[in-house]
Design a protein around this motif. Structure first.
Motif, PDB file in Angstrom:
ATOM      1  N   PRO A 181      -1.579  -2.116  -1.241  1.00 43.08           N
ATOM      2  CA  PRO A 181      -1.477  -0.957  -0.336  1.00 43.08           C
ATOM      3  C   PRO A 181      -0.456  -1.167   0.774  1.00 43.08           C
ATOM      4  O   PRO A 181       0.199  -0.213   1.210  1.00 43.08           O
ATOM      5  CB  PRO A 181      -2.899  -0.814   0.221  1.00 43.08           C
ATOM      6  CG  PRO A 181      -3.573  -2.125  -0.025  1.00 43.08           C
ATOM      7  CD  PRO A 181      -2.948  -2.687  -1.249  1.00 43.08           C
ATOM      8  N   HIS A 182      -0.299  -2.422   1.231  1.00 49.20           N
ATOM      9  CA  HIS A 182       0.657  -2.701   2.305  1.00 49.20           C
ATOM     10  C   HIS A 182       2.091  -2.541   1.816  1.00 49.20           C
ATOM     11  O   HIS A 182       2.952  -2.035   2.547  1.00 49.20           O
ATOM     12  CB  HIS A 182       0.434  -4.108   2.844  1.00 49.20           C
ATOM     13  CG  HIS A 182      -0.955  -4.355   3.348  1.00 49.20           C
ATOM     14  ND1 HIS A 182      -1.477  -3.677   4.430  1.00 49.20           N
ATOM     15  CD2 HIS A 182      -1.940  -5.186   2.914  1.00 49.20           C
ATOM     16  CE1 HIS A 182      -2.721  -4.082   4.649  1.00 49.20           C
ATOM     17  NE2 HIS A 182      -3.027  -4.993   3.739  1.00 49.20           N
TER      18      HIS A 182
ATOM     19  N   GLU B 122       2.855   1.145   1.519  1.00 50.85           N
ATOM     20  CA  GLU B 122       2.994   1.763   2.842  1.00 50.85           C
ATOM     21  C   GLU B 122       4.348   1.436   3.460  1.00 50.85           C
ATOM     22  O   GLU B 122       4.960   2.279   4.125  1.00 50.85           O
ATOM     23  CB  GLU B 122       1.864   1.282   3.761  1.00 50.85           C
ATOM     24  CG  GLU B 122       1.851   1.948   5.121  1.00 50.85           C
ATOM     25  CD  GLU B 122       0.665   1.528   5.957  1.00 50.85           C
ATOM     26  OE1 GLU B 122       0.308   2.274   6.883  1.00 50.85           O
ATOM     27  OE2 GLU B 122       0.078   0.450   5.685  1.00 50.85           O
ATOM     28  N   GLN B 123       4.840   0.217   3.253  1.00 49.51           N
ATOM     29  CA  GLN B 123       6.104  -0.205   3.852  1.00 49.51           C
ATOM     30  C   GLN B 123       7.322   0.307   3.088  1.00 49.51           C
ATOM     31  O   GLN B 123       8.425   0.373   3.641  1.00 49.51           O
ATOM     32  CB  GLN B 123       6.159  -1.735   3.924  1.00 49.51           C
ATOM     33  CG  GLN B 123       5.171  -2.337   4.910  1.00 49.51           C
ATOM     34  CD  GLN B 123       5.210  -3.858   4.913  1.00 49.51           C
ATOM     35  OE1 GLN B 123       5.995  -4.472   4.179  1.00 49.51           O
ATOM     36  NE2 GLN B 123       4.376  -4.465   5.733  1.00 49.51           N
TER      37      GLN B 123
ATOM     38  N   ARG C 192       6.637  10.991  -1.968  1.00 46.17           N
ATOM     39  CA  ARG C 192       6.112   9.621  -2.004  1.00 46.17           C
ATOM     40  C   ARG C 192       4.985   9.544  -3.040  1.00 46.17           C
ATOM     41  O   ARG C 192       3.922   8.987  -2.787  1.00 46.17           O
ATOM     42  CB  ARG C 192       5.611   9.201  -0.621  1.00 46.17           C
ATOM     43  CG  ARG C 192       6.686   9.184   0.458  1.00 46.17           C
ATOM     44  CD  ARG C 192       6.120   8.771   1.808  1.00 46.17           C
ATOM     45  NE  ARG C 192       5.537   7.436   1.788  1.00 46.17           N
ATOM     46  CZ  ARG C 192       6.234   6.310   1.982  1.00 46.17           C
ATOM     47  NH1 ARG C 192       7.538   6.358   2.174  1.00 46.17           N
ATOM     48  NH2 ARG C 192       5.628   5.139   1.961  1.00 46.17           N
TER      49      ARG C 192
ATOM     50  N   GLN D  65       2.472   6.729  -3.975  1.00 45.65           N
ATOM     51  CA  GLN D  65       1.585   6.283  -2.900  1.00 45.65           C
ATOM     52  C   GLN D  65       0.206   6.917  -3.050  1.00 45.65           C
ATOM     53  O   GLN D  65      -0.755   6.453  -2.439  1.00 45.65           O
ATOM     54  CB  GLN D  65       2.195   6.665  -1.547  1.00 45.65           C
ATOM     55  CG  GLN D  65       1.332   6.331  -0.335  1.00 45.65           C
ATOM     56  CD  GLN D  65       1.997   6.725   0.970  1.00 45.65           C
ATOM     57  OE1 GLN D  65       3.207   6.640   1.109  1.00 45.65           O
ATOM     58  NE2 GLN D  65       1.199   7.194   1.930  1.00 45.65           N
TER      59      GLN D  65
ATOM     60  N   ASP E 227      -4.881   8.610  -0.771  1.00 44.36           N
ATOM     61  CA  ASP E 227      -3.786   7.764  -0.297  1.00 44.36           C
ATOM     62  C   ASP E 227      -4.123   6.305  -0.600  1.00 44.36           C
ATOM     63  O   ASP E 227      -5.047   5.732  -0.024  1.00 44.36           O
ATOM     64  CB  ASP E 227      -3.597   7.966   1.207  1.00 44.36           C
ATOM     65  CG  ASP E 227      -2.331   7.297   1.736  1.00 44.36           C
ATOM     66  OD1 ASP E 227      -1.784   6.420   1.024  1.00 44.36           O
ATOM     67  OD2 ASP E 227      -1.904   7.637   2.841  1.00 44.36           O
TER      68      ASP E 227
ATOM     69  N   THR F 202      -2.580   3.689   0.202  1.00 43.11           N
ATOM     70  CA  THR F 202      -2.284   2.769   1.311  1.00 43.11           C
ATOM     71  C   THR F 202      -3.467   2.637   2.263  1.00 43.11           C
ATOM     72  O   THR F 202      -3.462   1.759   3.135  1.00 43.11           O
ATOM     73  CB  THR F 202      -1.051   3.239   2.106  1.00 43.11           C
ATOM     74  OG1 THR F 202      -1.341   4.489   2.753  1.00 43.11           O
ATOM     75  CG2 THR F 202       0.152   3.407   1.187  1.00 43.11           C
ATOM     76  N   LYS F 203      -4.467   3.508   2.105  1.00 41.65           N
ATOM     77  CA  LYS F 203      -5.655   3.436   2.958  1.00 41.65           C
ATOM     78  C   LYS F 203      -6.715   2.499   2.377  1.00 41.65           C
ATOM     79  O   LYS F 203      -7.799   2.357   2.944  1.00 41.65           O
ATOM     80  CB  LYS F 203      -6.255   4.833   3.140  1.00 41.65           C
ATOM     81  CG  LYS F 203      -5.298   5.861   3.708  1.00 41.65           C
ATOM     82  CD  LYS F 203      -4.732   5.440   5.057  1.00 41.65           C
ATOM     83  CE  LYS F 203      -3.801   6.514   5.622  1.00 41.65           C
ATOM     84  NZ  LYS F 203      -3.187   6.086   6.902  1.00 41.65           N
TER      85      LYS F 203
END
Length: 270
Positions: free
Chosen positions: A106-107, A110-111, A163, A166, A174, A176-177
């Protein structure tokens, strides 16, 4: 005779993404189903694009999108060593019904300026993100489904579509959460070292796990003891090598005390 379908544009190639990731982004860009992208080019949709025979296939997409085929070489040939040795199928992630899917960090998503799946995320042994040192995620945090690499979600709104990777393929959540999942420092270190060796084996076919030379008495002496694997690291390597089953004459693995063979879980954890 029907003319070949031409793409209006093609997404920029990201060198760190998998073949499936680029194809998925192509689908989202044109709002087309995964299979339809292939049939529109008079191609049969592969079950798993990452390990398909994609030399001619990717050239067709490149010419159709007016991009040089060489731009796709960096990603299109990533799995080639495993494909050539017929070891790809047992090495990559698939469901029981053989539907391919990818783990995700997820990180990383997100990046990313442009969210994309890495080829390493398809490999069974890739369980820890080297950059963020957290456990890779197998499922969506909301619906618990895998992120398949041969399907797209065309129900995303325009903002999310930019995106697309994602968001969950099934429920739009999402990714990334997802809650960060960290293992102990020692466990993380062991897995990172072991999966790095395994990745080199899969990518280059020949790698020394413990570099050594023979002394005057014909005894094996380690060149650099810092390269030696711990018992835990060796266990991880042996466990996954047992399933990849790379022991043929064309792919030699140096440094293992015993020949690579398929072992039961009881043997591995005795």
């Amino acid at each position: 005779m029907r003319k070949h379908y031409r793409l209006l544009t093609a997404p920029r190639v990201i060198e760190t993404e998998s073949p499936a990731s680029w194809l998925l982004r192509l689908c989202y860009l044109h709002q087309m189903k995964f299979d339809d992208v292939f049939t529109s080019h008079r191609l049969g949709p592969p079950k798993d694009i990452d390990i398909a025979s994609y030399c001619k296939l990717f050239k067709r997409f490149a010419y159709s999108g007016d991009i040089p085929p060489s731009h796709l070489d960096a990603i299109a040939k990533w799995f080639e060593p495993l494909v050539r040795s017929s070891r790809a199928k047992p090495a990559v992630l698939k469901e029981i019904n053989k539907t391919p899917y990818s783990r995700f960090c997820p990180h990383c998503l997100e990046q990313d300026k442009i969210p994309h799946f890495r080829p390493e995320w398809r490999l069974k042994f890739w369980t820890v993100c080297p950059e963020h040192q957290g456990k890779m995620h197998d499922e969506c945090p909301e619906c618990g489904e895998h992120q398949h690499t041969n399907k797209v979600n065309l129900k995303l709104d325009a903002q999310k579509n930019e995106r697309a990777l994602q968001y969950c393929l099934h429920c739009n959540a999402d990714l990334t959460k997802s809650c960060a999942r960290h293992s102990s420092d020692k466990e993380t270190h062991d897995k990172l070292i072991a999966q790095d060796y395994l990745l080199k084996i899969c990518r280059f076919g020949k790698y020394s796990v413990e570099p050594y030379i023979l002394n005057s008495e014909n005894q094996a002496v380690s060149i650099n003891s810092s390269y030696a694997l711990t018992d835990t690291q060796r266990l991880i390597v042996n466990f996954h090598m047992a399933y990849i089953e790379c022991s043929d004459n064309n792919r030699i693995f140096i440094g293992f005390k015993n020949p690579i063979r398929k072992r039961s879980s009881e043997e591995l954890y005795m």
